[in-house]
Scaffold this motif. Structure first.
Motif, short mmCIF file in Angstrom:
data_model
loop_
_atom_site.label_atom_id
_atom_site.label_comp_id
_atom_site.label_asym_id
_atom_site.label_seq_id
_atom_site.Cartn_x
_atom_site.Cartn_y
_atom_site.Cartn_z
N LEU A 25 99.25 98.55 6.46
CA LEU A 25 98.72 97.55 6.87
C LEU A 25 98.94 96.15 6.50
O LEU A 25 99.03 95.23 6.82
CB LEU A 25 97.23 97.71 5.77
N VAL A 26 100.00 96.26 5.88
CA VAL A 26 101.15 94.89 4.79
C VAL A 26 102.08 94.88 6.21
O VAL A 26 101.86 93.32 6.35
CB VAL A 26 101.96 95.38 3.54
N LEU A 27 102.06 95.64 7.13
CA LEU A 27 102.93 94.54 8.22
C LEU A 27 102.07 94.35 8.84
O LEU A 27 102.22 93.76 9.79
CB LEU A 27 103.50 95.99 8.71
N LEU A 28 100.93 95.20 9.66
CA LEU A 28 100.10 94.26 10.25
C LEU A 28 99.33 92.55 9.88
O LEU A 28 99.28 92.07 10.48
CB LEU A 28 98.60 94.97 9.93
N VAL A 29 99.08 92.44 8.91
CA VAL A 29 98.86 91.73 7.37
C VAL A 29 99.76 90.64 8.10
O VAL A 29 99.73 89.15 8.63
CB VAL A 29 98.21 91.60 6.24
N VAL A 30 101.04 90.53 8.02
CA VAL A 30 102.15 90.38 8.69
C VAL A 30 102.80 89.34 9.69
O VAL A 30 102.52 88.20 9.90
CB VAL A 30 103.93 91.13 7.81
N PHE A 31 101.95 90.42 10.70
CA PHE A 31 102.12 90.08 12.29
C PHE A 31 101.36 88.92 12.37
O PHE A 31 101.39 88.40 13.22
CB PHE A 31 102.21 91.32 13.40
N ILE A 32 100.08 89.40 11.86
CA ILE A 32 99.07 88.25 12.51
C ILE A 32 99.21 86.77 11.58
O ILE A 32 99.12 86.12 12.55
CB ILE A 32 97.79 88.69 11.82
N VAL A 33 99.57 86.70 10.46
CA VAL A 33 99.66 85.75 10.05
C VAL A 33 101.29 84.63 10.92
O VAL A 33 101.53 83.55 11.31
CB VAL A 33 100.38 85.64 8.14
N ALA A 34 102.15 85.83 11.18
CA ALA A 34 103.50 84.79 11.65
C ALA A 34 103.56 84.97 13.21
O ALA A 34 103.93 83.58 14.08
CB ALA A 34 104.33 85.66 11.37
N ALA A 35 102.61 85.06 13.92
CA ALA A 35 102.71 84.95 15.09
C ALA A 35 102.30 83.94 16.16
O ALA A 35 102.51 83.65 16.59
CB ALA A 35 101.58 86.35 15.65
N PRO A 36 101.56 83.13 15.18
CA PRO A 36 101.05 81.78 15.80
C PRO A 36 102.04 81.17 15.31
O PRO A 36 102.28 79.98 16.40
CB PRO A 36 100.00 81.69 14.97
N LEU A 37 103.03 81.30 14.35
CA LEU A 37 104.63 80.35 14.29
C LEU A 37 105.38 80.36 15.15
O LEU A 37 106.30 79.53 15.19
CB LEU A 37 104.51 80.46 12.85
N LEU A 38 105.60 81.54 15.46
CA LEU A 38 106.09 82.65 16.82
C LEU A 38 106.54 81.48 18.20
O LEU A 38 106.97 81.51 18.90
CB LEU A 38 106.11 83.29 16.43
N THR A 39 105.40 80.96 18.62
CA THR A 39 105.44 80.17 19.53
C THR A 39 106.24 78.90 19.15
O THR A 39 106.11 78.32 18.80
CB THR A 39 103.66 79.65 19.59
N ASN A 40 106.62 78.92 20.76
CA ASN A 40 107.40 77.81 20.95
C ASN A 40 106.70 76.23 21.93
O ASN A 40 108.06 75.89 22.99
CB ASN A 40 108.83 78.63 21.82
#
Length: 133
Positions: A25-40
């Motif tokens: 669950l912690v990893l899921l939250v981290v990926f949900i928060v970080a995914a929009p920041l990874l777009t180039n």
């Protein structure tokens, strides 16, 4: 301390999945928060223009075979043995010719195969086989 009253030498082989679920669950939250920041994506304001007419595409050549085996090019009946020469003439006029092949359900497959071979020998590579739903 907890003491067991049973005298068994069996090993307890149950896995406690609660810590695993917590980590996931912690990893899921981290990926949900970080995914929009990874777009180039590069922010660009594109210029506005008037709409442009699409490139004109000529109507495709329709090759039909009826249930009696008669061959038609755009509703004009031709002899089956002259099909290849007619297709070569069309290809000479328009190198990007598109052919739509439609054959009656009752026509022999050999007739369709001969028509497809004539299309290939004429050098036409854009072929669509039309069927009904």
């Amino acid at each position: 301390m907890a003491f067991s009253t049973q005298d068994s030498d069996e090993v307890l082989s149950e896995i406690n999945v609660t810590p695993l679920v917590d980590v996931m669950l912690v990893l899921l939250v981290v990926f949900i928060v970080a995914a929009p920041l990874l777009t180039n994506a590069i922010p660009i304001n594109l210029p506005k223009t008037e709409s442009v007419a699409p490139v004109e595409q000529k109507d495709p050549l329709v090759l039909s075979i009826d249930d009696k085996g008669k061959v038609f090019i755009n509703k004009d009946e031709i002899q089956a043995d002259l099909l290849e020469s007619n297709l070569k003439a069309v290809k000479a006029k328009n190198p990007d010719v598109r052919v739509q092949l439609q054959a009656d359900n009752g026509v022999n497959y050999g007739e369709v195969a001969r028509a497809m071979a004539s299309i290939e020998r004429a050098g036409i590579s854009k072929l669509s086989v039309i069927t009904a739903k």
